[in-house]
Design an enzyme around this catalytic site. Structure first.
Site, mmCIF file in Angstrom:
data_model
loop_
_atom_site.group_PDB
_atom_site.id
_atom_site.type_symbol
_atom_site.label_atom_id
_atom_site.label_comp_id
_atom_site.label_asym_id
_atom_site.label_seq_id
_atom_site.Cartn_x
_atom_site.Cartn_y
_atom_site.Cartn_z
ATOM 1 C CG MET A 28 -2.213 -2.364 -1.696
ATOM 2 S SD MET A 28 -3.761 -2.771 -2.474
ATOM 3 C CE MET A 28 -4.834 -1.560 -1.753
ATOM 4 C CB ALA A 30 -0.762 5.968 -2.515
ATOM 5 C CG LEU A 31 4.316 4.237 0.661
ATOM 6 C CD1 LEU A 31 5.807 3.953 0.841
ATOM 7 C CD2 LEU A 31 3.495 3.067 1.191
ATOM 8 C CG HIS A 35 1.559 3.129 4.156
ATOM 9 N ND1 HIS A 35 0.974 4.137 3.430
ATOM 10 C CD2 HIS A 35 0.787 2.027 3.948
ATOM 11 C CE1 HIS A 35 -0.088 3.684 2.799
ATOM 12 N NE2 HIS A 35 -0.239 2.403 3.104
ATOM 13 C CB SER A 184 -3.549 5.146 -0.315
ATOM 14 O OG SER A 184 -2.522 4.547 0.439
HETATM 15 P P1 AMP Z 1 -2.529 -0.301 2.259
HETATM 16 O O1 AMP Z 1 -1.398 0.312 1.483
HETATM 17 O O2 AMP Z 1 -3.721 0.563 2.367
HETATM 18 O O3 AMP Z 1 -2.823 -1.705 1.814
HETATM 19 O O4 AMP Z 1 -1.986 -0.432 3.759
HETATM 20 C C1 AMP Z 1 -0.804 -1.121 4.048
HETATM 21 C C2 AMP Z 1 -0.723 -1.320 5.532
HETATM 22 O O5 AMP Z 1 -0.720 -0.055 6.187
HETATM 23 C C3 AMP Z 1 -1.930 -2.096 6.100
HETATM 24 O O6 AMP Z 1 -1.485 -3.001 7.087
HETATM 25 C C4 AMP Z 1 -2.778 -1.004 6.687
HETATM 26 O O7 AMP Z 1 -3.601 -1.444 7.740
HETATM 27 C C5 AMP Z 1 -1.710 -0.051 7.188
HETATM 28 N N1 AMP Z 1 -2.275 1.306 7.326
HETATM 29 C C6 AMP Z 1 -3.032 1.965 6.425
HETATM 30 N N2 AMP Z 1 -3.431 3.149 6.930
HETATM 31 C C7 AMP Z 1 -2.918 3.235 8.173
HETATM 32 C C8 AMP Z 1 -2.988 4.205 9.213
HETATM 33 N N3 AMP Z 1 -3.681 5.342 9.067
HETATM 34 N N4 AMP Z 1 -2.341 3.959 10.375
HETATM 35 C C9 AMP Z 1 -1.648 2.798 10.534
HETATM 36 N N5 AMP Z 1 -1.550 1.836 9.606
HETATM 37 C C10 AMP Z 1 -2.178 2.049 8.430
#
Ligand code: AMP
Length: 279
Positions: A28, A30-31, A35, A184
């Site tokens: 989503m 805000a990398l 990510h 994020s």
């Molecule tokens: P999001 O942008 O929050 O939807 O996350 C996108 C992907 O990144 C999802 O599969 C999350 O589980 C993964 N993700 C988010 N935070 C972390 C983190 N700290 N370490 C590893 N993977 C993450």
């Protein structure tokens, strides 16, 4: 790095490339380094890596959370380009949802417990967008983080039930120096909240240590609740332990147990988890 906002040109590009191994990393935006660890894993195992950047309204049960969700398009593009990502898919909401969707998903107990109890409809929205992304990109392998442990279980079920022809990979949680799981949403914390947010991981570690020492689960739960009660602007939503296979409450703690936590730090809701047999 190619950037696509529309579905048809992305599909045409992927068809033309006709590479044997396509990795998909749904995000989503805000990398952060969490990510990027997924991008790195995909690059190692595929000839083409696609990262989707889409804040999916269908998975937000709280309109304020959707409104406040950080959006950092330009820095995201720079990070992805530096990480060697091949393709970014960043559609508008109207591209992914031409009309308001009437399709919902029901995963039985799996989407009613833990996060599901506090975020009704959330996993249905996740399953919907992930299904769309799988259909659009048709990846060989899709990468998700352990950070969203329950989400991973939901997607496992989705892939199995709908017979998506792809492999799922669950990647480890990337943490800040004080243990806070990268997220994020951490950007929304003020300085004091940011310091206190480390309590989620500290509590998980303390709980794991006590459980390994043979402490009773009820007592451990009390310790964690007390940790949070001591800080006024922190609100624990749940601290639970579950079987890693089906996320059902574990009767006893074993190597197959995962500890899961969710708490508000100020206005920001954070989640984290810890496997009993690993970090
Ligand atoms: P999001 O942008 O929050 O939807 O996350 C996108 C992907 O990144 C999802 O599969 C999350 O589980 C993964 N993700 C988010 N935070 C972390 C983190 N700290 N370490 C590893 N993977 C993450």
């Amino acid at each position: 790095m190619e950037i696509f906002k529309e579905i048809a040109p992305l599909k045409a590009f992927l068809k033309e490339k006709a590479t044997s191994a396509v990795g998909l990393v749904p995000t989503m935006g805000a990398l952060h380094a969490g990510h990027l660890s997924l991008i790195e894993a995909s690059k190692k195992e595929n000839t083409l890596t696609v990262c989707s950047v889409f804040v999916n309204p269908a998975q937000f049960n709280n309109p304020l959370d959707l409104e406040k969700y950080p959006r950092t398009w330009e820095p995201d593009c720079r990070l992805l380009a530096n990480a060697g990502c091949d393709v970014v898919f960043a559609p508008e909401v109207s591209t992914m949802y031409e009309q308001e969707s009437i399709v919902t998903f029901d995963f039985g107990t799996l989407d009613k417990i833990l996060e599901g109890q506090f975020r009704p409809g959330h996993f249905s929205g996740v399953a919907l967008v992930v299904s769309k992304l799988f259909h659009i990109v048709n990846p060989t392998t899709a990468y998700f983080g352990q950070k969203d442990f329950q989400q991973f279980k939901i997607i496992e079920k989705l892939v199995a039930e709908l017979k998506f022809n792809l492999t799922l990979k669950r990647m480890p949680i990337i943490r800040e120096a004080d243990g806070l799981a990268m997220s994020s949403r951490n950007r929304r914390l003020n300085e004091a909240e940011r310091v206190h947010a480390a309590l989620l991981y500290r509590s998980l570690c303390e709980a794991k240590k006590l459980l390994l020492r043979g402490e009773k689960i009820e007592n451990v739960k009390e310790v964690v609740h007390k940790n949070f009660d001591a800080l006024a602007h922190l609100k624990l939503e749940y601290f639970e332990w579950a079987d890693t296979e089906n996320l059902m409450p574990a009767n006893s703690v074993s190597a197959n147990t995962v500890l899961l936590i969710a708490a508000y730090v100020g206005e920001v809701r954070l989640i984290d988890n810890l496997l009993m047999h690993a970090n």
